[in-house]
Design an enzyme around this catalytic site. Structure first.
Site, PDB file in Angstrom:
ATOM      1  N   ALA A 269     -18.865 -65.112  74.441  1.00 56.06           N
ATOM      2  CA  ALA A 269     -17.697 -64.990  73.572  1.00 56.06           C
ATOM      3  C   ALA A 269     -18.047 -64.196  72.320  1.00 56.06           C
ATOM      4  CB  ALA A 269     -17.180 -66.371  73.187  1.00 56.06           C
ATOM      5  N   PHE A 270     -17.094 -63.396  71.863  1.00 55.61           N
ATOM      6  CA  PHE A 270     -17.265 -62.638  70.636  1.00 55.61           C
ATOM      7  C   PHE A 270     -17.055 -63.541  69.422  1.00 55.61           C
ATOM      8  CE2 PHE A 270     -17.929 -58.751  72.585  1.00 55.61           C
ATOM      9  CZ  PHE A 270     -17.932 -57.695  71.682  1.00 55.61           C
TER      10      PHE A 270
ATOM     11  N   ASP B 199     -38.629 -61.931  70.992  1.00 50.86           N
ATOM     12  CA  ASP B 199     -37.935 -60.738  70.498  1.00 50.86           C
ATOM     13  C   ASP B 199     -36.972 -61.026  69.348  1.00 50.86           C
ATOM     14  OD1 ASP B 199     -37.443 -57.965  70.671  1.00 50.86           O
ATOM     15  OD2 ASP B 199     -35.635 -58.287  71.837  1.00 50.86           O
TER      16      ASP B 199
END
Length: 403
Positions: A204-205, A272
């Site tokens: 989801a954004f 990362d």
């Protein structure tokens, strides 16, 4: 000349935006405590919508668009085909980030591969959301697995001619596409449907930056992104002393939040995390967003204890985090069992192989051992912090991790 799949125009009627749309309710529910409240009905509806709703548009993400416009090719050490994601808009106007399957569940990242050239794994994004929710952090956007019809749900709905141009039909008759960029982008790095269906994760954004501004902040324990050289934290066991003197780590919960993030990254094996993001409106004590987790769950056979450097060097942890970790170490609430059950809810189950699930239990024990060593050395009062106040700094910081 590669064969191109047929692209047909769509005349589907798009419904009006509904104020009760799950994606909108999710965004409105973001608070100082996390991306969503415990037991959020809006999140459950959002997960369902991301699984079921059709797509009305597809495009490259802003990352890919930036690469197309500006690339210092002398600094690139990886074929960008390993890094491919698209923005899809669903029928209810909600936007999701689509990351396609690049690696099979049972494949491990080879030992000789650097973390910054590793594949991005769709199942790692899915599993990271479930783990984040189990840990009660609620800092990873809702994510689901889904089989995407790359012809109908991407090619036929995109208006981006560059994206259209990278679709082709493989010799086996499968519809494929690859990243378009100015370096090392070839059909060898393509992802392919079978013949049209392709596994991927949908995340989801968050609200747009003009509505909810965010800061991107370098991780104090950032790794070297070159083949040689080390950062200060890798060679100086007293590095945390320096961090504690720098605002805002000197007088806020920020350091405790960074340590939460390090524990989360250690559990999933993610090396990362070079930056983290925060919503500006919640101030210095706001939570850290745990975004972009696709490089997690690469090697179940290896525990990268250097990821825990913020915990082992600073010797402090939130009381609520420690309590949750201790609970998940109990036989009746074993982390691997809770994760296995949670991941069964996803359409792409099994999301993780059994060795990855068992690795979570092993890594959890290493986290608790590091905390126990800190407490034995400095005392619980100086190590375990109430979540609203920072504890007194241990006088001689740092513990040695096994492994």
């Amino acid at each position: 000349r590669r064969r191109r799949p047929q692209r047909e125009g769509l005349n589907a009627t798009v419904p009006p935006l509904r104020p009760d749309a799950a994606w909108l309710q999710f965004q409105l529910g973001i608070s100082r405590d996390g991306l969503y409240p415990r037991g959020s009905g809006a999140v459950e509806r959002l997960l369902r919508d991301m699984r079921l709703l059709g797509t009305v548009s597809a495009d490259y993400s802003q990352d890919e668009k930036a690469l197309l416009g500006a690339c210092d090719c002398t600094q690139i050490v990886k074929p960008s085909g390993v890094h491919l994601k698209l923005v899809l808009r669903l029928q209810d106007y909600g936007k999701v980030m689509f990351k396609p399957m690049r690696q099979k569940r049972e494949e491990e990242t080879p030992e000789d591969v650097f973390y910054f050239v590793d594949f991005q794994r769709h199942n790692a994004e899915i599993a990271a959301f479930h783990l984040d929710r189990i840990l009660d952090f609620r800092r990873v956007p809702p994510t689901v697995g889904r089989l995407i019809n790359v012809t109908r749900e991407i090619l036929e709905v995109t208006k981006n001619e560059v994206l259209q141009s990278v679709f082709f039909v493989s010799p086996a008759g499968n519809v494929c596409f690859f990243a378009k960029c100015p370096y090392m982008c070839k059909t060898e790095y393509a992802v392919c449907g079978n013949p049209h269906l392709l596994e991927g994760s949908l995340s989801a954004f968050l609200p747009s930056l003009n509505l909810a501004p965010r800061l991107s902040i370098p991780n104090p324990w950032i790794r070297s992104y070159s083949f040689e050289g080390k950062e200060e934290w890798e060679v100086n066991p007293l590095y945390c002393d320096t961090v504690r003197e720098i605002y805002p780590y000197s007088n806020s919960n920020r350091l405790l939040n960074v340590i939460d993030m390090a524990i989360f990254d250690f559990l999933i094996g993610n090396m990362d995390r070079h930056h983290y993001e925060m919503f500006t409106q919640f101030g210095d004590d706001g939570f850290l967003l745990h975004l972009d987790n696709a490089r997690g769950f690469g090697r179940h056979s290896h525990d990268e204890t250097s990821i825990l450097a913020p915990l082992s060097q600073c010797c402090t942890i939130k009381r609520t985090t420690l309590s949750r970790l201790q609970l998940l170490a109990q036989p009746e609430y074993r982390l691997s069992d809770v994760m296995r059950e949670s991941l069964l809810q996803d359409r792409l189950a099994p999301v993780l192989t059994e060795p990855h699930l068992l690795a979570l239990d092993r890594r959890l024990r290493l986290v608790l051992e590091a905390v126990r060593t800190c407490i034995d050395t400095h005392g619980e009062a100086k190590v375990v912090a109430n979540d609203t106040t920072q504890p007194e700094a241990p006088t001689s910081r740092g513990v040695k991790l096994n492994g």
